[in-house]
Motif scaffolding. Structure first.
Motif, PDB file in Angstrom:
ATOM      1  N   ILE A 258      10.922  -1.951  -4.574  1.00 16.64           N
ATOM      2  CA  ILE A 258      10.830  -3.703  -4.234  1.00 16.64           C
ATOM      3  C   ILE A 258      12.137  -4.091  -4.341  1.00 16.64           C
ATOM      4  O   ILE A 258      12.347  -4.989  -3.574  1.00 16.64           O
ATOM      5  CB  ILE A 258       9.790  -4.245  -5.400  1.00 16.64           C
ATOM      6  CG1 ILE A 258       8.243  -3.719  -4.960  1.00 16.64           C
ATOM      7  CG2 ILE A 258       9.870  -5.771  -5.083  1.00 16.64           C
ATOM      8  CD1 ILE A 258       7.330  -4.032  -5.970  1.00 16.64           C
ATOM      9  N   GLU A 259      12.691  -3.984  -5.335  1.00 18.25           N
ATOM     10  CA  GLU A 259      14.162  -4.414  -5.436  1.00 18.25           C
ATOM     11  C   GLU A 259      15.188  -4.141  -4.386  1.00 18.25           C
ATOM     12  O   GLU A 259      16.002  -4.982  -3.733  1.00 18.25           O
ATOM     13  CB  GLU A 259      14.682  -4.117  -6.875  1.00 18.25           C
ATOM     14  CG  GLU A 259      13.867  -4.788  -7.860  1.00 18.25           C
ATOM     15  CD  GLU A 259      14.677  -4.478  -9.183  1.00 18.25           C
ATOM     16  OE1 GLU A 259      15.453  -3.526  -9.438  1.00 18.25           O
ATOM     17  OE2 GLU A 259      14.297  -5.165 -10.301  1.00 18.25           O
ATOM     18  N   ALA A 260      14.812  -2.936  -3.871  1.00 17.84           N
ATOM     19  CA  ALA A 260      15.830  -2.198  -3.029  1.00 17.84           C
ATOM     20  C   ALA A 260      15.514  -2.981  -1.404  1.00 17.84           C
ATOM     21  O   ALA A 260      16.333  -3.354  -0.715  1.00 17.84           O
ATOM     22  CB  ALA A 260      15.629  -0.886  -2.599  1.00 17.84           C
ATOM     23  N   ARG A 261      14.286  -3.444  -1.362  1.00 15.68           N
ATOM     24  CA  ARG A 261      13.835  -4.066  -0.244  1.00 15.68           C
ATOM     25  C   ARG A 261      14.353  -5.581  -0.133  1.00 15.68           C
ATOM     26  O   ARG A 261      14.773  -6.135   0.789  1.00 15.68           O
ATOM     27  CB  ARG A 261      12.292  -4.375  -0.173  1.00 15.68           C
ATOM     28  CG  ARG A 261      11.754  -4.579   1.467  1.00 15.68           C
ATOM     29  CD  ARG A 261      10.134  -4.253   1.083  1.00 15.68           C
ATOM     30  NE  ARG A 261       9.744  -5.153   2.288  1.00 15.68           N
ATOM     31  CZ  ARG A 261       8.799  -5.852   2.237  1.00 15.68           C
ATOM     32  NH1 ARG A 261       8.235  -6.303   1.047  1.00 15.68           N
ATOM     33  NH2 ARG A 261       8.350  -6.839   3.419  1.00 15.68           N
TER      34      ARG A 261
ATOM     35  N   ALA B  97       7.888   2.017  -8.428  1.00 19.44           N
ATOM     36  CA  ALA B  97       7.683   0.795  -7.455  1.00 19.44           C
ATOM     37  C   ALA B  97       8.537  -0.349  -7.479  1.00 19.44           C
ATOM     38  O   ALA B  97       8.943  -0.896  -6.542  1.00 19.44           O
ATOM     39  CB  ALA B  97       6.249   0.459  -7.905  1.00 19.44           C
ATOM     40  N   ILE B  98       9.070  -0.563  -8.689  1.00 18.23           N
ATOM     41  CA  ILE B  98       9.965  -1.728  -9.110  1.00 18.23           C
ATOM     42  C   ILE B  98      11.385  -1.565  -8.269  1.00 18.23           C
ATOM     43  O   ILE B  98      11.741  -2.304  -7.656  1.00 18.23           O
ATOM     44  CB  ILE B  98      10.344  -2.063 -10.406  1.00 18.23           C
ATOM     45  CG1 ILE B  98       8.902  -2.363 -11.192  1.00 18.23           C
ATOM     46  CG2 ILE B  98      11.209  -3.173 -10.751  1.00 18.23           C
ATOM     47  CD1 ILE B  98       9.035  -2.756 -12.487  1.00 18.23           C
ATOM     48  N   ALA B  99      11.832  -0.501  -8.271  1.00 18.64           N
ATOM     49  CA  ALA B  99      13.115  -0.019  -7.657  1.00 18.64           C
ATOM     50  C   ALA B  99      13.072  -0.418  -6.154  1.00 18.64           C
ATOM     51  O   ALA B  99      13.805  -0.624  -5.432  1.00 18.64           O
ATOM     52  CB  ALA B  99      13.586   1.431  -8.101  1.00 18.64           C
TER      53      ALA B  99
ATOM     54  N   GLU C   7       0.678  -1.195   0.106  1.00 12.41           N
ATOM     55  CA  GLU C   7      -0.104   0.050   0.035  1.00 12.41           C
ATOM     56  C   GLU C   7       0.884   1.218   0.177  1.00 12.41           C
ATOM     57  O   GLU C   7       0.446   2.299  -0.498  1.00 12.41           O
ATOM     58  CB  GLU C   7      -0.904  -0.040   1.248  1.00 12.41           C
ATOM     59  CG  GLU C   7      -1.917  -1.033   1.109  1.00 12.41           C
ATOM     60  CD  GLU C   7      -2.747  -1.323   2.529  1.00 12.41           C
ATOM     61  OE1 GLU C   7      -4.036  -1.644   2.455  1.00 12.41           O
ATOM     62  OE2 GLU C   7      -2.134  -0.689   3.507  1.00 12.41           O
ATOM     63  N   GLN C   8       2.134   1.104   0.476  1.00 12.47           N
ATOM     64  CA  GLN C   8       2.829   2.451   0.498  1.00 12.47           C
ATOM     65  C   GLN C   8       3.336   2.687  -0.870  1.00 12.47           C
ATOM     66  O   GLN C   8       4.059   3.604  -1.166  1.00 12.47           O
ATOM     67  CB  GLN C   8       4.344   2.032   1.214  1.00 12.47           C
ATOM     68  CG  GLN C   8       3.862   1.972   2.911  1.00 12.47           C
ATOM     69  CD  GLN C   8       4.962   1.469   3.683  1.00 12.47           C
ATOM     70  OE1 GLN C   8       6.056   1.106   3.118  1.00 12.47           O
ATOM     71  NE2 GLN C   8       4.860   1.309   5.150  1.00 12.47           N
ATOM     72  N   LEU C   9       3.308   1.642  -1.716  1.00  8.76           N
ATOM     73  CA  LEU C   9       3.737   1.918  -3.068  1.00  8.76           C
ATOM     74  C   LEU C   9       2.862   2.347  -4.186  1.00  8.76           C
ATOM     75  O   LEU C   9       2.986   2.900  -5.218  1.00  8.76           O
ATOM     76  CB  LEU C   9       4.238   0.694  -3.791  1.00  8.76           C
ATOM     77  CG  LEU C   9       5.453  -0.002  -3.097  1.00  8.76           C
ATOM     78  CD1 LEU C   9       5.851  -1.361  -3.747  1.00  8.76           C
ATOM     79  CD2 LEU C   9       6.528   1.069  -2.995  1.00  8.76           C
ATOM     80  N   ASP C  10       1.340   2.728  -3.441  1.00  5.22           N
ATOM     81  CA  ASP C  10       0.450   3.337  -4.089  1.00  5.22           C
ATOM     82  C   ASP C  10       0.551   4.614  -4.440  1.00  5.22           C
ATOM     83  O   ASP C  10       1.121   5.406  -3.670  1.00  5.22           O
ATOM     84  CB  ASP C  10      -0.998   3.309  -3.580  1.00  5.22           C
ATOM     85  CG  ASP C  10      -1.653   1.781  -3.324  1.00  5.22           C
ATOM     86  OD1 ASP C  10      -1.109   0.752  -4.194  1.00  5.22           O
ATOM     87  OD2 ASP C  10      -2.346   1.466  -2.574  1.00  5.22           O
ATOM     88  N   GLY C  11       0.386   4.987  -5.998  1.00  4.03           N
ATOM     89  CA  GLY C  11       0.756   6.341  -6.434  1.00  4.03           C
ATOM     90  C   GLY C  11       2.179   6.756  -7.278  1.00  4.03           C
ATOM     91  O   GLY C  11       2.463   7.554  -7.862  1.00  4.03           O
ATOM     92  N   LEU C  12       3.095   5.548  -6.816  1.00  5.98           N
ATOM     93  CA  LEU C  12       4.171   5.615  -7.553  1.00  5.98           C
ATOM     94  C   LEU C  12       4.129   5.323  -8.738  1.00  5.98           C
ATOM     95  O   LEU C  12       3.265   4.292  -9.264  1.00  5.98           O
ATOM     96  CB  LEU C  12       5.275   4.869  -6.721  1.00  5.98           C
ATOM     97  CG  LEU C  12       5.744   5.562  -5.362  1.00  5.98           C
ATOM     98  CD1 LEU C  12       6.622   4.272  -4.797  1.00  5.98           C
ATOM     99  CD2 LEU C  12       6.060   6.707  -5.281  1.00  5.98           C
ATOM    100  N   ASP C  13       5.049   5.574  -9.889  1.00  8.74           N
ATOM    101  CA  ASP C  13       5.182   5.223 -11.210  1.00  8.74           C
ATOM    102  C   ASP C  13       5.715   3.585 -11.092  1.00  8.74           C
ATOM    103  O   ASP C  13       6.295   3.557 -10.164  1.00  8.74           O
ATOM    104  CB  ASP C  13       5.697   5.908 -12.130  1.00  8.74           C
ATOM    105  CG  ASP C  13       7.235   6.344 -11.733  1.00  8.74           C
ATOM    106  OD1 ASP C  13       7.617   5.721 -10.740  1.00  8.74           O
ATOM    107  OD2 ASP C  13       7.956   6.926 -12.545  1.00  8.74           O
TER     108      ASP C  13
END
Length: 75
Positions: free
Chosen positions: A72-75, A68-70, A58-64
């Motif tokens: 997720i990958e950083a996590r 969002a992929i960056a 839900e924290q990624l909502d609104g990101l392009d």
């Protein structure tokens, strides 16, 4: 003596006689209107204490998509 009782699969399949239906109607308790009650006072604690933080997706909502992929990958 063994007694076996099977619960009704649903209320839609349960059949009641007229006397039972009349008793259920007579015993029906009206639900009060809670519109004017402050729930913080009623429960003794602020309801915000129980609010959960946004979930990771839900924290990624609104990101392009690339951001969002960056993230997720950083996590």
């Amino acid at each position: 003596m063994n007694v076996t009782r099977r619960l009704a699969a649903s209320l839609a399949t349960e059949h009641s006689d007229a006397e039972t239906l009349a008793l259920l109607e007579a015993a029906e308790v009206p639900i009060p209107d809670f519109a004017g009650i402050d729930m913080d006072v009623a429960f003794g604690t602020p309801l915000e204490m129980y609010a959960a933080d946004p979930l990771p997706h839900e924290q990624l909502d609104g990101l392009d998509v690339t951001a969002a992929i960056a993230a997720i990958e950083a996590r």
